[in-house]
Design a protein around this motif. Sequence first.
Motif, mmCIF file in Angstrom:
data_model
loop_
_atom_site.group_PDB
_atom_site.id
_atom_site.type_symbol
_atom_site.label_atom_id
_atom_site.label_comp_id
_atom_site.label_asym_id
_atom_site.label_seq_id
_atom_site.Cartn_x
_atom_site.Cartn_y
_atom_site.Cartn_z
ATOM 1 N N THR A 46 -5.653 6.125 1.190
ATOM 2 C CA THR A 46 -4.951 4.855 1.085
ATOM 3 C C THR A 46 -4.986 4.068 -0.350
ATOM 4 O O THR A 46 -6.281 3.921 -0.543
ATOM 5 C CB THR A 46 -4.972 4.074 2.182
ATOM 6 O OG1 THR A 46 -4.512 4.807 3.379
ATOM 7 C CG2 THR A 46 -4.037 2.642 2.113
ATOM 8 N N SER A 96 -0.136 5.682 1.273
ATOM 9 C CA SER A 96 -0.869 6.287 1.974
ATOM 10 C C SER A 96 -0.543 7.803 1.899
ATOM 11 O O SER A 96 0.609 8.119 2.430
ATOM 12 C CB SER A 96 -0.997 5.831 3.442
ATOM 13 O OG SER A 96 -2.136 6.413 4.215
ATOM 14 N N GLU A 137 -9.320 2.472 14.120
ATOM 15 C CA GLU A 137 -9.276 3.064 12.542
ATOM 16 C C GLU A 137 -10.763 2.734 11.888
ATOM 17 O O GLU A 137 -11.319 1.667 12.220
ATOM 18 C CB GLU A 137 -8.268 2.508 11.738
ATOM 19 C CG GLU A 137 -8.280 2.860 10.297
ATOM 20 C CD GLU A 137 -7.371 2.035 9.420
ATOM 21 O OE1 GLU A 137 -7.223 0.621 9.757
ATOM 22 O OE2 GLU A 137 -6.775 2.421 8.555
ATOM 23 N N TYR A 183 -3.866 -2.901 14.839
ATOM 24 C CA TYR A 183 -3.963 -1.620 15.391
ATOM 25 C C TYR A 183 -4.024 -1.565 16.863
ATOM 26 O O TYR A 183 -5.054 -1.067 17.306
ATOM 27 C CB TYR A 183 -4.621 -0.771 14.599
ATOM 28 C CG TYR A 183 -4.316 -0.391 13.085
ATOM 29 C CD1 TYR A 183 -2.931 -0.019 12.845
ATOM 30 C CD2 TYR A 183 -5.085 -0.507 12.065
ATOM 31 C CE1 TYR A 183 -2.418 0.236 11.521
ATOM 32 C CE2 TYR A 183 -4.618 -0.401 10.681
ATOM 33 C CZ TYR A 183 -3.328 -0.055 10.615
ATOM 34 O OH TYR A 183 -3.053 0.117 8.981
ATOM 35 N N TRP A 225 0.747 -1.135 0.053
ATOM 36 C CA TRP A 225 -0.133 0.046 -0.020
ATOM 37 C C TRP A 225 0.845 1.299 -0.039
ATOM 38 O O TRP A 225 1.838 1.134 0.286
ATOM 39 C CB TRP A 225 -1.194 0.117 1.259
ATOM 40 C CG TRP A 225 -0.297 0.010 2.640
ATOM 41 C CD1 TRP A 225 0.033 -1.426 3.076
ATOM 42 C CD2 TRP A 225 0.218 1.009 3.494
ATOM 43 N NE1 TRP A 225 0.544 -1.167 4.409
ATOM 44 C CE2 TRP A 225 0.651 0.183 4.444
ATOM 45 C CE3 TRP A 225 0.348 2.127 3.256
ATOM 46 C CZ2 TRP A 225 1.545 1.097 5.561
ATOM 47 C CZ3 TRP A 225 1.075 3.202 4.415
ATOM 48 C CH2 TRP A 225 1.670 2.522 5.435
ATOM 49 N N TYR A 285 -15.513 -0.299 6.909
ATOM 50 C CA TYR A 285 -15.113 -1.353 8.321
ATOM 51 C C TYR A 285 -14.590 -0.492 9.180
ATOM 52 O O TYR A 285 -13.797 0.329 9.088
ATOM 53 C CB TYR A 285 -14.398 -2.294 7.905
ATOM 54 C CG TYR A 285 -13.184 -2.259 7.437
ATOM 55 C CD1 TYR A 285 -12.656 -2.297 5.954
ATOM 56 C CD2 TYR A 285 -12.170 -2.401 8.281
ATOM 57 C CE1 TYR A 285 -11.412 -2.445 5.732
ATOM 58 C CE2 TYR A 285 -10.555 -2.302 7.836
ATOM 59 C CZ TYR A 285 -10.392 -2.286 6.414
ATOM 60 O OH TYR A 285 -9.176 -2.043 6.087
ATOM 61 N N MET A 345 -2.966 -7.106 9.806
ATOM 62 C CA MET A 345 -2.890 -5.726 10.572
ATOM 63 C C MET A 345 -3.364 -6.055 11.975
ATOM 64 O O MET A 345 -4.336 -6.692 12.073
ATOM 65 C CB MET A 345 -3.476 -4.471 9.890
ATOM 66 C CG MET A 345 -2.759 -4.147 8.491
ATOM 67 S SD MET A 345 -3.494 -2.632 7.599
ATOM 68 C CE MET A 345 -4.726 -3.648 6.827
ATOM 69 N N PHE A 368 -7.967 7.831 11.681
ATOM 70 C CA PHE A 368 -6.979 6.927 12.987
ATOM 71 C C PHE A 368 -7.326 8.064 13.955
ATOM 72 O O PHE A 368 -7.365 9.292 14.130
ATOM 73 C CB PHE A 368 -5.537 6.874 12.593
ATOM 74 C CG PHE A 368 -5.107 5.824 11.852
ATOM 75 C CD1 PHE A 368 -4.569 4.467 12.557
ATOM 76 C CD2 PHE A 368 -5.476 5.760 10.576
ATOM 77 C CE1 PHE A 368 -4.361 3.468 11.620
ATOM 78 C CE2 PHE A 368 -4.902 4.871 9.759
ATOM 79 C CZ PHE A 368 -4.431 3.523 10.216
ATOM 80 N N CYS A 377 -9.223 6.766 5.469
ATOM 81 C CA CYS A 377 -9.060 6.133 6.459
ATOM 82 C C CYS A 377 -8.728 6.990 7.554
ATOM 83 O O CYS A 377 -8.239 8.064 7.522
ATOM 84 C CB CYS A 377 -7.566 5.351 6.479
ATOM 85 S SG CYS A 377 -7.442 4.181 5.089
ATOM 86 N N TYR A 392 0.929 0.355 14.409
ATOM 87 C CA TYR A 392 1.911 1.386 14.348
ATOM 88 C C TYR A 392 2.211 1.905 15.738
ATOM 89 O O TYR A 392 1.510 1.890 16.787
ATOM 90 C CB TYR A 392 1.211 2.587 13.946
ATOM 91 C CG TYR A 392 0.845 2.419 12.554
ATOM 92 C CD1 TYR A 392 1.802 2.335 11.578
ATOM 93 C CD2 TYR A 392 -0.465 2.893 11.725
ATOM 94 C CE1 TYR A 392 1.439 2.295 10.236
ATOM 95 C CE2 TYR A 392 -0.724 3.052 10.700
ATOM 96 C CZ TYR A 392 0.345 2.422 9.722
ATOM 97 O OH TYR A 392 0.042 2.449 8.389
ATOM 98 N N ARG A 415 -1.193 11.161 3.652
ATOM 99 C CA ARG A 415 -1.563 11.666 5.074
ATOM 100 C C ARG A 415 -2.027 12.825 5.158
ATOM 101 O O ARG A 415 -1.084 13.918 5.117
ATOM 102 C CB ARG A 415 -0.855 11.286 6.121
ATOM 103 C CG ARG A 415 -0.760 9.886 6.963
ATOM 104 C CD ARG A 415 0.110 8.975 6.057
ATOM 105 N NE ARG A 415 0.252 7.600 6.569
ATOM 106 C CZ ARG A 415 1.276 6.926 7.390
ATOM 107 N NH1 ARG A 415 2.371 7.511 7.508
ATOM 108 N NH2 ARG A 415 0.876 5.614 7.848
ATOM 109 N N HIS A 421 -6.506 9.895 6.081
ATOM 110 C CA HIS A 421 -5.610 9.538 4.834
ATOM 111 C C HIS A 421 -6.348 8.926 3.536
ATOM 112 O O HIS A 421 -7.363 8.356 3.894
ATOM 113 C CB HIS A 421 -4.659 8.511 5.362
ATOM 114 C CG HIS A 421 -4.355 8.508 6.889
ATOM 115 N ND1 HIS A 421 -3.661 7.303 7.623
ATOM 116 C CD2 HIS A 421 -4.066 9.275 7.784
ATOM 117 C CE1 HIS A 421 -3.490 7.908 8.714
ATOM 118 N NE2 HIS A 421 -3.632 8.978 8.746
#
Length: 137
Positions: free
Chosen positions: A42, A25, A59, A54, A23, A87, A52, A109, A107, A125, A27, A40
């Motif tokens: 992405t 992204s 997210e 997080y 990917w 999602y 992933m 966050f 996205c 992250y 920001r 972002h």
Amino acid sequence: MIVRHLQDAEKTNRKIVSPDGNWDSTRLLLKEDNMGFSFHITTIYEGADFQMHYQNHLESVFCISGEGEVESLVDGKKYAIAPGTVYILDKHDKHILRAFKEMKMACVFNPPLNGKEVHNSEGAYELDAETIVSLES
Ligand code: 9YT
């Protein structure tokens, strides 16, 4: 008010290309903007299939274009992703994302990213020290 354009941001260091080749992204809105979240755009490359988790962030991911699926590794459920699907990882859900066709995603966050993050080996992250202190107080 802050106004930015994706086409301009993509030509700057706001655009991060993931070293895993899955990917990139851009920001558009970051921690330094003091909004309490980051935003972002992405691109998930066609054929990407990666995990992933997080652990430090919540997210939400909205599909603008493309086709894929997200699989929850909490309960094994798979959900098709098409334009208009969102999602929401409200429980820090460990998951796999697959792109059958290149996907463009918007996205958000919380807490916001500072802009430099790429996934660690867990697909998470790390938080910077300042964010850790603000979450503790
Ligand atoms: C959908 C997703 O989480 N992709 C990984 C990149 C992330 N959206 C980011 O750093 O902007």
